[in-house]
Design a protein around this motif. Structure first.
Motif, PDB file in Angstrom:
ATOM      1  N   ARG A  27       0.847  -1.194   0.000  1.00 33.12           N
ATOM      2  CA  ARG A  27       0.000   0.000   0.000  1.00 33.12           C
ATOM      3  C   ARG A  27       0.888   1.251   0.000  1.00 33.12           C
ATOM      4  N   GLY A  28       1.517   1.476  -1.151  1.00 32.26           N
ATOM      5  CA  GLY A  28       2.346   2.668  -1.313  1.00 32.26           C
ATOM      6  C   GLY A  28       3.568   2.690  -0.424  1.00 32.26           C
ATOM      7  N   GLY A  29       4.326   1.626  -0.381  1.00 31.51           N
ATOM      8  CA  GLY A  29       5.544   1.558   0.419  1.00 31.51           C
ATOM      9  C   GLY A  29       5.345   0.925   1.783  1.00 31.51           C
ATOM     10  N   LEU A  73       0.204  -7.912  10.415  1.00 30.92           N
ATOM     11  CA  LEU A  73       1.577  -7.421  10.401  1.00 30.92           C
ATOM     12  C   LEU A  73       1.639  -6.264   9.427  1.00 30.92           C
ATOM     13  N   ARG A  74       2.342  -5.213   9.817  1.00 35.56           N
ATOM     14  CA  ARG A  74       2.535  -4.064   8.952  1.00 35.56           C
ATOM     15  C   ARG A  74       4.034  -3.812   8.846  1.00 35.56           C
ATOM     16  N   LEU A 116      15.893  -5.703   3.413  1.00 36.02           N
ATOM     17  CA  LEU A 116      15.092  -6.613   4.224  1.00 36.02           C
ATOM     18  C   LEU A 116      13.745  -5.970   4.477  1.00 36.02           C
ATOM     19  N   THR A 117      12.749  -6.804   4.680  1.00 35.44           N
ATOM     20  CA  THR A 117      11.427  -6.311   5.035  1.00 35.44           C
ATOM     21  C   THR A 117      11.223  -6.594   6.505  1.00 35.44           C
ATOM     22  N   PRO A 153       4.833   0.945  10.439  1.00 39.79           N
ATOM     23  CA  PRO A 153       6.284   1.141  10.508  1.00 39.79           C
ATOM     24  C   PRO A 153       6.618   2.628  10.453  1.00 39.79           C
ATOM     25  N   THR A 154       7.602   3.033  11.258  1.00 38.21           N
ATOM     26  CA  THR A 154       8.059   4.426  11.260  1.00 38.21           C
ATOM     27  C   THR A 154       9.581   4.441  11.308  1.00 38.21           C
TER      28      THR A 154
END
Length: 138
Positions: free
Chosen positions: A51-53, A64-65, A104-105, A113-114
């Motif tokens: 979703r856009g990065g 999970l995000r 890596l993700t 995520p920030t």
């Protein structure tokens, strides 16, 4: 060193980086009691929604995000494998390089995520370390 003890020796078998297979790496906020192969490309990867990065996926019913982070310039990520675990903490260990990765993700459990996430801050450390150790010009 605290306690005056000697650190265990870790031996690493390294091949030329260009010869290493490249892996897609996921850092999950879960504990999995297995060291074996997983069908990530078959079951996990197809379920990821970009979703856009920012990415979303469900793992065992939990959201999970995550986001993909590049390895800092001048560095390469390595996946290490320990074929035989030592019997004690002080025993010599041996690992081999299994593969390499350029990004890596990392995944958070339900939180977006920030750049304040520990993994994101750690990936920025090489640039910061280079800046604080650079020669100062008058």
């Amino acid at each position: 060193m605290a306690g005056g003890g000697n650190a265990p020796v870790i031996r690493m078998e390294v091949r030329a980086l260009g010869e290493l297979p490249r892996d897609r790496v996921h850092l999950l906020p879960v504990s999995i009691e297995s060291d074996g192969q997983a069908s990530v490309d078959q079951y996990f990867t197809p379920a990821i929604h970009d979703r856009g990065g920012e990415m979303e996926v469900s793992f065992r019913g939990r959201a999970l995000r995550g986001r993909e982070l590049p390895v800092p310039d001048g560095f390469v990520g390595l996946v290490l494998k320990e074929d035989q675990r030592p019997c004690s903490d002080g025993e010599e260990r041996s690992v081999r390089v299994k593969s390499a990765f350029d990004s890596l993700t990392y995944w958070n459990l339900e939180a977006r995520p920030t750049m304040d996430d520990r993994v994101a801050m750690a990936m920025g450390w090489p640039l910061l370390a280079q800046a604080i150790h650079a020669a100062v010009e008058d």
